[in-house]
Design a protein around this motif. Sequence first.
Motif, PDB file in Angstrom:
ATOM      1  N   ALA A 125       0.838  -1.201   0.000  1.00 47.60           N
ATOM      2  CA  ALA A 125       0.000   0.000   0.000  1.00 47.60           C
ATOM      3  C   ALA A 125       0.872   1.251   0.000  1.00 47.60           C
ATOM      4  CB  ALA A 125      -0.924   0.001   1.215  1.00 47.60           C
ATOM      5  N   GLY A 126       1.976   1.204   0.751  1.00 46.48           N
ATOM      6  CA  GLY A 126       2.888   2.342   0.797  1.00 46.48           C
ATOM      7  C   GLY A 126       3.519   2.629  -0.547  1.00 46.48           C
ATOM      8  N   LEU A 127       3.936   1.590  -1.242  1.00 47.14           N
ATOM      9  CA  LEU A 127       4.523   1.761  -2.568  1.00 47.14           C
ATOM     10  C   LEU A 127       3.495   2.321  -3.549  1.00 47.14           C
ATOM     11  CD1 LEU A 127       6.958   1.418  -4.397  1.00 47.14           C
ATOM     12  CD2 LEU A 127       6.230  -0.929  -4.824  1.00 47.14           C
ATOM     13  N   ARG A 128       2.292   1.790  -3.486  1.00 48.16           N
ATOM     14  CA  ARG A 128       1.218   2.285  -4.361  1.00 48.16           C
ATOM     15  C   ARG A 128       0.934   3.759  -4.074  1.00 48.16           C
ATOM     16  NH1 ARG A 128      -4.517   2.534  -4.338  1.00 48.16           N
ATOM     17  NH2 ARG A 128      -5.335   2.304  -6.440  1.00 48.16           N
ATOM     18  N   ALA A 129       0.857   4.127  -2.789  1.00 50.74           N
ATOM     19  CA  ALA A 129       0.585   5.523  -2.423  1.00 50.74           C
ATOM     20  C   ALA A 129       1.715   6.428  -2.881  1.00 50.74           C
ATOM     21  CB  ALA A 129       0.396   5.649  -0.916  1.00 50.74           C
ATOM     22  N   TYR A 130       2.951   5.960  -2.732  1.00 45.60           N
ATOM     23  CA  TYR A 130       4.085   6.782  -3.155  1.00 45.60           C
ATOM     24  C   TYR A 130       4.017   7.068  -4.652  1.00 45.60           C
ATOM     25  CZ  TYR A 130       8.722   8.543  -3.959  1.00 45.60           C
ATOM     26  OH  TYR A 130       9.765   9.356  -4.338  1.00 45.60           O
ATOM     27  N   LEU A 131       3.627   6.068  -5.431  1.00 45.53           N
ATOM     28  CA  LEU A 131       3.575   6.229  -6.884  1.00 45.53           C
ATOM     29  C   LEU A 131       2.333   6.966  -7.372  1.00 45.53           C
ATOM     30  CD1 LEU A 131       4.847   2.693  -7.917  1.00 45.53           C
ATOM     31  CD2 LEU A 131       6.129   4.844  -7.970  1.00 45.53           C
ATOM     32  N   MET A 132       1.217   6.832  -6.661  1.00 47.35           N
ATOM     33  CA  MET A 132      -0.066   7.312  -7.177  1.00 47.35           C
ATOM     34  C   MET A 132      -0.689   8.492  -6.421  1.00 47.35           C
ATOM     35  SD  MET A 132      -0.381   5.178  -9.657  1.00 47.35           S
ATOM     36  CE  MET A 132      -2.056   5.250 -10.204  1.00 47.35           C
ATOM     37  N   VAL A 133      -0.226   8.794  -5.209  1.00 47.10           N
ATOM     38  CA  VAL A 133      -0.869   9.830  -4.396  1.00 47.10           C
ATOM     39  C   VAL A 133       0.113  10.979  -4.163  1.00 47.10           C
ATOM     40  CG1 VAL A 133      -2.073  10.302  -2.225  1.00 47.10           C
ATOM     41  CG2 VAL A 133      -2.247   8.031  -3.271  1.00 47.10           C
ATOM     42  N   PRO A 134      -0.042  12.084  -4.901  1.00 48.83           N
ATOM     43  CA  PRO A 134       0.908  13.200  -4.795  1.00 48.83           C
ATOM     44  C   PRO A 134       1.061  13.761  -3.381  1.00 48.83           C
ATOM     45  CG  PRO A 134      -0.488  13.487  -6.705  1.00 48.83           C
ATOM     46  CD  PRO A 134      -1.040  12.322  -5.944  1.00 48.83           C
TER      47      PRO A 134
END
Length: 198
Positions: free
Chosen positions: A29-38
Motif C-alpha cells: 500500500a505504501g509503494l502504491r501511495a508513493y507512486l499514485m498519491v501526490p
Amino acid sequence: MNLHQRAALGMLWRSDLYRHLNGRRGVRAGLRAYLMVPGFRFMFWLRLAAMTRASGGLWTIPHLAARLMHKRLRFKYGISIPYQTSIGPGFYIGHFGGIVINEAVVIGRNVNISQGVTIGQSNRGERCGVPVIGEGVYIGPGAVIVGAVSVGKGSAIGANAVVTRDLCENAVAAGIPARVISTKGSAGYVQYCDYPEA
C-alpha cells in the motif's frame, strides 16, 4: 539519526499513509501511495528532510537528497510547505495545487488540507504572527488563515473562507471574513485517525 528518531519518522510516514489510503497500510500500500498519491509522496520527502536536518554524519547525504526531492515536488505539485514547518502525524493533503503554508505555522495531528489553501503570517496589527492549527481540523478549498489566530480542535473551515480571528473547538466557519455558522465541527470530514501510534 538515532533509533528514537527513526521510529518517530516511521510513525509519521505510517500515519500519513493510513489517512491517505483510507485506513489501509503495509509495504504494498505504501509503494502504491508513493507512486499514485501526490500528497503522500510530498509528505514522504518533507518528513525525511525534517527528521534528518540536525542528524549530521552519514545522514547528511539522505538529508540533502530529501531536500532536493522536496524542492522538486514543491514546484511539480504546487505545494509550498517548508520542511521546517511543525506538522503533527496524520497530515492529509486531499488535492494538490496552490497550497502555501508559512514555515512558522504549527499544525496539529490529523489535519486535512485542500487545494488553494494559504496559511500565512500577518506582519502588523493586533494579530501579528502566524496561526496555530489544532487537532482534527478540516480546511476547505481556497481557505485563507492569516495572522496569530488559533483554530480549535475539531474545527472545519469552509471553502474560500478567510479566517482572521480565533475559532473555538468544533466550530464551522465560513465567509469573508469567516464567521462561526455551526458547532458541528469536522466530523465526517476528518476520518481514519485510528492508526497505531507505535
